[in-house]
Design a protein around this motif. Structure first.
Motif, PDB file in Angstrom:
ATOM      1  N   GLU A  58       0.829  -1.211   0.000  1.00 11.37           N
ATOM      2  CA  GLU A  58       0.000   0.000   0.000  1.00 11.37           C
ATOM      3  C   GLU A  58       0.860   1.257   0.000  1.00 11.37           C
ATOM      4  O   GLU A  58       0.532   2.240  -0.676  1.00 11.37           O
ATOM      5  CB  GLU A  58      -0.951  -0.028   1.187  1.00 11.37           C
ATOM      6  N   PHE A 106       2.082   1.712  -3.564  1.00 11.37           N
ATOM      7  CA  PHE A 106       1.029   2.253  -4.420  1.00 11.37           C
ATOM      8  C   PHE A 106       0.818   3.741  -4.168  1.00 11.37           C
ATOM      9  O   PHE A 106       0.537   4.505  -5.090  1.00 11.37           O
ATOM     10  CB  PHE A 106      -0.281   1.497  -4.225  1.00 11.37           C
ATOM     11  N   PHE A 113       3.543   2.965  -9.351  1.00 14.75           N
ATOM     12  CA  PHE A 113       2.795   1.966 -10.126  1.00 14.75           C
ATOM     13  C   PHE A 113       1.936   2.647 -11.187  1.00 14.75           C
ATOM     14  O   PHE A 113       1.865   2.184 -12.318  1.00 14.75           O
ATOM     15  CB  PHE A 113       1.932   1.105  -9.208  1.00 14.75           C
ATOM     16  N   ASP A 114       1.287   3.743 -10.827  1.00  9.69           N
ATOM     17  CA  ASP A 114       0.463   4.464 -11.798  1.00  9.69           C
ATOM     18  C   ASP A 114       1.299   4.955 -12.974  1.00  9.69           C
ATOM     19  O   ASP A 114       0.850   4.939 -14.115  1.00  9.69           O
ATOM     20  CB  ASP A 114      -0.231   5.653 -11.139  1.00  9.69           C
ATOM     21  N   PRO A 160       2.893   0.789 -14.665  1.00 11.58           N
ATOM     22  CA  PRO A 160       2.314  -0.462 -14.163  1.00 11.58           C
ATOM     23  C   PRO A 160       2.986  -1.713 -14.720  1.00 11.58           C
ATOM     24  O   PRO A 160       2.849  -2.795 -14.161  1.00 11.58           O
ATOM     25  CB  PRO A 160       0.851  -0.383 -14.582  1.00 11.58           C
TER      26      PRO A 160
END
Length: 70
Positions: A25, A28, A33-34, A37
């Motif tokens: 978490e 993220f 990651f965004d 990915p």
């Protein structure tokens, strides 16, 4: 990691890289990651060589380890 075996079958290998859900978490939440990915490219032979050469697994799991210029 994508791999094509000698018979021409394509495989996708994926592992969790975090020991806890909390670590995942936090990752993220960084937005990394965004932004990417698909993850980072790496040479599996380099990974095996570094592991055999004594580089600790915890170091090899670090994203910034693979972001360095090779």
């Amino acid at each position: 990691m994508y791999y094509r075996d000698p018979d021409g079958n394509q495989l996708e290998l994926q592992i969790d890289n975090f020991d806890t859900d909390e670590e995942l978490e936090r990752f993220f939440a960084t937005g990394a990651f965004d932004a990417n990915p698909a993850g980072l490219e790496f040479d599996p032979e380099v990974l095996v060589s570094e592991l055999a050469g004594g580089v600790p697994v915890d170091e090899l799991r670090r994203r910034d380890h693979w972001m360095q210029t090779r």
